[in-house]
Each structure stands twice: as C-alpha cells, then as structure tokens.
Design a protein around this motif. Structure first.
Motif, PDB file in Angstrom:
ATOM      1  N   ALA A   1      97.030  22.299 -48.437  1.00 54.59           N
ATOM      2  CA  ALA A   1      97.730  21.211 -47.756  1.00 54.59           C
ATOM      3  C   ALA A   1      97.998  21.552 -46.303  1.00 54.59           C
ATOM      4  N   PHE A   2      98.287  22.818 -46.023  1.00 59.48           N
ATOM      5  CA  PHE A   2      98.645  23.205 -44.658  1.00 59.48           C
ATOM      6  C   PHE A   2      97.428  23.184 -43.735  1.00 59.48           C
ATOM      7  N   LEU A   3      96.234  23.402 -44.271  1.00 62.29           N
ATOM      8  CA  LEU A   3      95.028  23.305 -43.466  1.00 62.29           C
ATOM      9  C   LEU A   3      94.780  21.854 -43.041  1.00 62.29           C
ATOM     10  N   VAL A   4      94.937  20.931 -43.988  1.00 62.44           N
ATOM     11  CA  VAL A   4      94.796  19.514 -43.651  1.00 62.44           C
ATOM     12  C   VAL A   4      95.858  19.117 -42.638  1.00 62.44           C
ATOM     13  N   ALA A   5      97.081  19.585 -42.850  1.00 60.69           N
ATOM     14  CA  ALA A   5      98.184  19.220 -41.965  1.00 60.69           C
ATOM     15  C   ALA A   5      97.929  19.703 -40.539  1.00 60.69           C
ATOM     16  N   THR A   6      97.439  20.929 -40.377  1.00 55.80           N
ATOM     17  CA  THR A   6      97.181  21.439 -39.038  1.00 55.80           C
ATOM     18  C   THR A   6      96.062  20.665 -38.361  1.00 55.80           C
ATOM     19  N   SER A   7      95.030  20.308 -39.123  1.00 58.94           N
ATOM     20  CA  SER A   7      93.935  19.526 -38.534  1.00 58.94           C
ATOM     21  C   SER A   7      94.424  18.151 -38.090  1.00 58.94           C
ATOM     22  N   ARG A   8      95.358  17.559 -38.848  1.00 58.69           N
ATOM     23  CA  ARG A   8      95.915  16.259 -38.465  1.00 58.69           C
ATOM     24  C   ARG A   8      96.792  16.388 -37.225  1.00 58.69           C
ATOM     25  N   LEU A   9      97.497  17.474 -37.121  1.00 56.97           N
ATOM     26  CA  LEU A   9      98.365  17.682 -35.972  1.00 56.97           C
ATOM     27  C   LEU A   9      97.563  17.850 -34.682  1.00 56.97           C
ATOM     28  N   LEU A  10      96.454  18.581 -34.745  1.00 60.45           N
ATOM     29  CA  LEU A  10      95.698  18.910 -33.545  1.00 60.45           C
ATOM     30  C   LEU A  10      94.758  17.798 -33.093  1.00 60.45           C
ATOM     31  N   ARG A  11      94.182  17.036 -34.029  1.00 61.16           N
ATOM     32  CA  ARG A  11      93.272  15.922 -33.703  1.00 61.16           C
ATOM     33  C   ARG A  11      92.181  16.378 -32.724  1.00 61.16           C
TER      34      ARG A  11
ATOM     35  N   THR B   1     119.119  33.560 -56.776  1.00 57.19           N
ATOM     36  CA  THR B   1     120.429  33.342 -57.390  1.00 57.19           C
ATOM     37  C   THR B   1     121.064  32.033 -56.941  1.00 57.19           C
ATOM     38  N   GLY B   2     120.578  31.483 -55.837  1.00 58.83           N
ATOM     39  CA  GLY B   2     121.165  30.271 -55.311  1.00 58.83           C
ATOM     40  C   GLY B   2     122.467  30.476 -54.574  1.00 58.83           C
ATOM     41  N   GLU B   3     122.860  31.726 -54.387  1.00 58.96           N
ATOM     42  CA  GLU B   3     124.150  32.016 -53.766  1.00 58.96           C
ATOM     43  C   GLU B   3     124.064  32.171 -52.248  1.00 58.96           C
ATOM     44  N   HIS B   4     122.902  32.589 -51.757  1.00 55.83           N
ATOM     45  CA  HIS B   4     122.791  32.909 -50.342  1.00 55.83           C
ATOM     46  C   HIS B   4     121.616  32.156 -49.729  1.00 55.83           C
ATOM     47  N   ALA B   5     121.898  31.060 -49.061  1.00 58.31           N
ATOM     48  CA  ALA B   5     120.870  30.310 -48.350  1.00 58.31           C
ATOM     49  C   ALA B   5     120.850  30.762 -46.892  1.00 58.31           C
ATOM     50  N   THR B   6     119.660  30.918 -46.346  1.00 55.09           N
ATOM     51  CA  THR B   6     119.519  31.315 -44.945  1.00 55.09           C
ATOM     52  C   THR B   6     118.798  30.213 -44.185  1.00 55.09           C
ATOM     53  N   GLU B   7     119.235  29.972 -42.957  1.00 52.94           N
ATOM     54  CA  GLU B   7     118.631  28.945 -42.117  1.00 52.94           C
ATOM     55  C   GLU B   7     117.817  29.607 -41.018  1.00 52.94           C
ATOM     56  N   GLY B   8     116.808  28.889 -40.547  1.00 51.41           N
ATOM     57  CA  GLY B   8     115.986  29.408 -39.463  1.00 51.41           C
ATOM     58  C   GLY B   8     115.472  28.294 -38.592  1.00 51.41           C
ATOM     59  N   ASN B   9     115.174  28.642 -37.344  1.00 51.22           N
ATOM     60  CA  ASN B   9     114.601  27.689 -36.399  1.00 51.22           C
ATOM     61  C   ASN B   9     113.818  28.475 -35.351  1.00 51.22           C
ATOM     62  N   VAL B  10     112.579  28.046 -35.103  1.00 52.02           N
ATOM     63  CA  VAL B  10     111.769  28.680 -34.067  1.00 52.02           C
ATOM     64  C   VAL B  10     111.017  27.598 -33.306  1.00 52.02           C
ATOM     65  N   ALA B  11     110.593  27.959 -32.103  1.00 49.90           N
ATOM     66  CA  ALA B  11     109.770  27.060 -31.299  1.00 49.90           C
ATOM     67  C   ALA B  11     108.338  27.136 -31.817  1.00 49.90           C
ATOM     68  N   ALA B  12     107.992  26.256 -32.751  1.00 43.20           N
ATOM     69  CA  ALA B  12     106.663  26.231 -33.355  1.00 43.20           C
ATOM     70  C   ALA B  12     106.278  24.775 -33.593  1.00 43.20           C
ATOM     71  N   HIS B  13     105.039  24.571 -34.043  1.00 43.20           N
ATOM     72  CA  HIS B  13     104.522  23.212 -34.204  1.00 43.20           C
ATOM     73  C   HIS B  13     104.565  22.718 -35.646  1.00 43.20           C
ATOM     74  N   ALA B  14     104.384  23.616 -36.611  1.00 40.09           N
ATOM     75  CA  ALA B  14     104.279  23.180 -38.011  1.00 40.09           C
ATOM     76  C   ALA B  14     104.387  24.400 -38.912  1.00 40.09           C
ATOM     77  N   PHE B  15     104.228  24.151 -40.228  1.00 40.91           N
ATOM     78  CA  PHE B  15     104.237  25.208 -41.225  1.00 40.91           C
ATOM     79  C   PHE B  15     102.803  25.552 -41.631  1.00 40.91           C
ATOM     80  N   THR B  16     102.637  26.722 -42.223  1.00 38.34           N
ATOM     81  CA  THR B  16     101.380  27.074 -42.851  1.00 38.34           C
ATOM     82  C   THR B  16     101.681  27.941 -44.065  1.00 38.34           C
ATOM     83  N   GLY B  17     100.658  28.193 -44.882  1.00 36.96           N
ATOM     84  CA  GLY B  17     100.827  28.985 -46.093  1.00 36.96           C
ATOM     85  C   GLY B  17      99.539  28.994 -46.883  1.00 36.96           C
ATOM     86  N   ALA B  18      99.610  29.417 -48.130  1.00 40.24           N
ATOM     87  CA  ALA B  18      98.405  29.557 -48.949  1.00 40.24           C
ATOM     88  C   ALA B  18      97.860  28.216 -49.415  1.00 40.24           C
ATOM     89  N   SER B  19      98.694  27.188 -49.492  1.00 34.86           N
ATOM     90  CA  SER B  19      98.241  25.894 -49.995  1.00 34.86           C
ATOM     91  C   SER B  19      97.240  25.250 -49.042  1.00 34.86           C
TER      92      SER B  19
END
Length: 219
Positions: free
Chosen positions: A121-131, A101-119
C-alpha cells in the motif's frame, strides 16, 4: 474495487514473511486500502498455539490507509501483533504509537511527506503523492518508515524516478504498467517497483499472487 493477495518475503534471503489479503478503491476524495496480514503457512504466533488456534491462517497485523486526492495520508491505522500506530499528514507527519500493554502511548511528529513500510500500500501511496512523469527527473521524498514487529518509526530519504510506462494486453483492454526506480539515499540501495493503477505487480519482497478484478485507474 480490486481485491487480492500479496505474498511477502525477505528481499535478501527470501524467507517467507506471510501474506497480505487486501482490497482497495479510489473514491471522490482520494483512495483507501484495507488489508489483513497472516503468518506464513505452517507457522502461528505463540499466543495462537496456546489457545489452540493454529489450524488456520494466523492474523499478524492489518493496514488501513486513506489518501486524499493529492496522495497525502489523511488516516493511517497500522497494527502488528499488539502494537498499533495511528497517523496522518498534519504539520508534516504526525503519529501516535501504542505499546502492547496499552499503558504508554508515544506521540511523534517530523517534517516528512508520508509513511512507508512493508505493505505494498505504501508503494502505491508514494507513487500517488509524487505524480511523476515517465522519463522525468528523480524526485527526493522523506518518509516515516514503520515496520513489524514493533512499528518503531524511522525517518528515511528515498529517490523515486518513473523510468517507463508500458501498455500490456490484459484481455479486457490495455493495462498501463509503471516501472519506478527507487533509491535509498542512506545506503545507496536501488531497486525497481512495478505498479499498475492501484496494485503493485512486483517489488522487492512483494509478489502479487491473486487479483479478482483489474487494477483501478486513477483519474
């Protein structure tokens, strides 16, 4: 700038989940990946059917991910149906998730290194982060997982190891393929991911179907 298409499916029962049409490229300050996700052939979201737009591929989401030169996510915009997440590496990992609805946005923050998901793109991103170095020890990484259909954030711990780096003849020169072994530390599930440059060649639930140019080589 590689441009191509992945097919996505459920890694357990192989149910088709759709296709991801992407392009990506390294730049002077990092790497960017942009894609559009479409529904499996022969299906369409109810909204498309109601508006008579079910003849062509139905767009179900998108990914826009930018990394800095160290592999950290400096900008992420992820869409699935009407849900949207915007995030970045800021005091850990920070994001804003917007409801349909666009009416309720929620914010979040955690002690983590990066994002992941089904795409992929996230596999490439994690490999670049870890080297990681071939044959080196496994490295633990904490990620914020965002998956369709509602992009609800979930913190996960994984272990990554680069078990092999192999040169393959690609016609235009040797193509270096990295084989990673990834373990989910909460379930013990273990699987392999194959990456060449900034393109995923194969992973659970991911198949590279088309690629118009060779993968980019990171400096």
């Amino acid at each position: 700038m590689p441009r191509g298409r992945y097919s996505l499916h459920d890694p357990h029962d192989h149910t088709p989940l759709g296709e991801e049409h992407f392009h990506c490229a390294p730049g002077p300050t990092g790497w960017r990946y942009v894609s559009q996700l479409t529904a499996p052939a022969g299906t369409a979201p109810a909204a498309d059917v109601a508006h008579g737009a079910a003849d062509g591929p139905s767009v179900t989401g998108s990914v826009d991910l930018a990394l800095d030169e160290l592999g950290r996510p400096v900008r992420l915009e992820l869409r699935a149906a009407d849900w949207r997440v915007r995030g970045a590496a800021l005091d850990g990992i920070t994001w804003v998730r917007t409801d349909p609805t666009g009416e309720h946005a929620t914010e979040g923050n955690v002690a983590a290194h990066a994002f992941t998901g089904a795409s992929p793109a996230f596999l490439v991103a994690t490999s670049r982060l870890l080297r990681l170095a071939p044959g080196g020890p496994a490295t633990r990484v904490r990620l914020v997982a965002l998956t369709a259909p509602v992009l609800a954030p979930r913190t996960v711990d994984q272990s990554w190891a680069l078990v092999a780096r192999t040169a393959h003849d690609a016609g235009t020169g040797p193509l270096m393929v990295d084989e990673y072994q990834v373990s989910a530390l909460d379930t013990g599930e273990r699987y392999s991911v194959y990456i060449a440059g900034d393109v995923v060649l194969a992973a659970p639930g991911v198949e590279l179907e088309d690629l118009d140019t060779p993968p980019s080589v990171f400096p």
